[in-house]
Design a protein around this motif. Structure first.
Motif, PDB file in Angstrom:
ATOM      1  N   ASP A  55      48.146  58.697   0.915  1.00 39.74           N
ATOM      2  CA  ASP A  55      47.289  59.098   2.033  1.00 39.74           C
ATOM      3  C   ASP A  55      48.100  59.649   3.204  1.00 39.74           C
ATOM      4  O   ASP A  55      47.720  60.646   3.820  1.00 39.74           O
ATOM      5  CB  ASP A  55      46.441  57.911   2.484  1.00 39.74           C
ATOM      6  CG  ASP A  55      45.363  58.310   3.464  1.00 39.74           C
ATOM      7  OD1 ASP A  55      44.650  59.296   3.190  1.00 39.74           O
ATOM      8  OD2 ASP A  55      45.230  57.642   4.512  1.00 39.74           O
ATOM      9  N   GLN A  56      49.238  59.028   3.505  1.00 37.81           N
ATOM     10  CA  GLN A  56      50.092  59.520   4.590  1.00 37.81           C
ATOM     11  C   GLN A  56      50.646  60.899   4.264  1.00 37.81           C
ATOM     12  O   GLN A  56      50.718  61.773   5.131  1.00 37.81           O
ATOM     13  CB  GLN A  56      51.229  58.534   4.853  1.00 37.81           C
ATOM     14  CG  GLN A  56      50.789  57.258   5.508  1.00 37.81           C
ATOM     15  CD  GLN A  56      51.893  56.219   5.553  1.00 37.81           C
ATOM     16  OE1 GLN A  56      52.706  56.105   4.637  1.00 37.81           O
ATOM     17  NE2 GLN A  56      51.913  55.451   6.629  1.00 37.81           N
TER      18      GLN A  56
ATOM     19  N   HIS B 146      44.492  56.081  -6.008  1.00 41.63           N
ATOM     20  CA  HIS B 146      44.323  55.227  -4.826  1.00 41.63           C
ATOM     21  C   HIS B 146      45.221  55.735  -3.700  1.00 41.63           C
ATOM     22  O   HIS B 146      46.412  55.974  -3.908  1.00 41.63           O
ATOM     23  CB  HIS B 146      44.671  53.780  -5.178  1.00 41.63           C
ATOM     24  CG  HIS B 146      44.188  52.816  -4.152  1.00 41.63           C
ATOM     25  ND1 HIS B 146      44.859  52.609  -2.962  1.00 41.63           N
ATOM     26  CD2 HIS B 146      43.088  52.030  -4.116  1.00 41.63           C
ATOM     27  CE1 HIS B 146      44.197  51.722  -2.248  1.00 41.63           C
ATOM     28  NE2 HIS B 146      43.120  51.346  -2.922  1.00 41.63           N
TER      29      HIS B 146
ATOM     30  N   HIS C 294      51.406  50.596  -8.623  1.00 38.49           N
ATOM     31  CA  HIS C 294      51.470  50.713  -7.159  1.00 38.49           C
ATOM     32  C   HIS C 294      52.428  51.790  -6.648  1.00 38.49           C
ATOM     33  O   HIS C 294      52.760  51.799  -5.472  1.00 38.49           O
ATOM     34  CB  HIS C 294      51.827  49.369  -6.511  1.00 38.49           C
ATOM     35  CG  HIS C 294      50.998  48.237  -7.007  1.00 38.49           C
ATOM     36  ND1 HIS C 294      49.647  48.147  -6.753  1.00 38.49           N
ATOM     37  CD2 HIS C 294      51.313  47.169  -7.767  1.00 38.49           C
ATOM     38  CE1 HIS C 294      49.166  47.064  -7.325  1.00 38.49           C
ATOM     39  NE2 HIS C 294      50.156  46.447  -7.944  1.00 38.49           N
TER      40      HIS C 294
ATOM     41  N   THR D 191      52.769  56.490   1.878  1.00 38.41           N
ATOM     42  CA  THR D 191      51.700  56.347   0.893  1.00 38.41           C
ATOM     43  C   THR D 191      51.150  57.732   0.562  1.00 38.41           C
ATOM     44  O   THR D 191      51.400  58.708   1.290  1.00 38.41           O
ATOM     45  CB  THR D 191      50.556  55.469   1.427  1.00 38.41           C
ATOM     46  OG1 THR D 191      49.958  56.134   2.544  1.00 38.41           O
ATOM     47  CG2 THR D 191      51.042  54.085   1.807  1.00 38.41           C
TER      48      THR D 191
ATOM     49  N   GLN E 137      52.398  54.074  -3.147  1.00 43.60           N
ATOM     50  CA  GLN E 137      53.618  54.424  -2.421  1.00 43.60           C
ATOM     51  C   GLN E 137      54.399  55.487  -3.181  1.00 43.60           C
ATOM     52  O   GLN E 137      54.391  55.525  -4.409  1.00 43.60           O
ATOM     53  CB  GLN E 137      54.479  53.188  -2.218  1.00 43.60           C
ATOM     54  CG  GLN E 137      53.819  52.164  -1.320  1.00 43.60           C
ATOM     55  CD  GLN E 137      54.678  50.932  -1.136  1.00 43.60           C
ATOM     56  OE1 GLN E 137      55.384  50.519  -2.030  1.00 43.60           O
ATOM     57  NE2 GLN E 137      54.613  50.360   0.057  1.00 43.60           N
TER      58      GLN E 137
ATOM     59  N   ALA F 144      46.636  54.289  -1.289  1.00 43.90           N
ATOM     60  CA  ALA F 144      47.702  53.388  -0.844  1.00 43.90           C
ATOM     61  C   ALA F 144      48.904  53.374  -1.781  1.00 43.90           C
ATOM     62  O   ALA F 144      49.867  52.650  -1.530  1.00 43.90           O
ATOM     63  CB  ALA F 144      47.162  51.972  -0.685  1.00 43.90           C
TER      64      ALA F 144
END
Length: 92
Positions: free
Chosen positions: A54-55, A14, A87, A52, A18, A16
């Motif tokens: 993605d970042q 995913h 997460h 994250t 972290q 998102a």
């Protein structure tokens, strides 16, 4: 660990999730990225919002895919892998 290996192994995760650095049983958020000549250095900090997945991918798009991942320190610390917890991605 090279950037290309990290990207390939996390492609289905995913975006998102972290990013944190795990060192001596302490987790610290990764909040920024500092580019270097032939390596990618991840700056760790106790303050700020963790990046994250993605970042990280977005900020590393122009980087050499064969660059190695390091943690910023007086002497950069090479990263060899990661593990998943709920997460979070814990780099180490």
């Amino acid at each position: 660990m090279r950037l290309i290996d990290f990207n390939r192994s996390t492609i289905d995760l995913h975006p998102a999730l972290q990013l944190f650095w795990e060192h001596d049983h302490v987790t610290t958020p990764i909040v920024d990225i500092l580019p270097a000549t032939h390596q990618r250095i991840l700056l760790r900090s106790g303050a700020g919002q963790p990046l994250t997945l993605d970042q990280l991918r977005t900020r590393c798009q122009q980087a050499d895919p064969h660059a190695n991942l390091f943690m910023a320190a007086t002497t950069p610390i090479r990263l060899y892998g990661y593990r998943l917890v709920p997460h979070q991605i814990l780099l180490g």
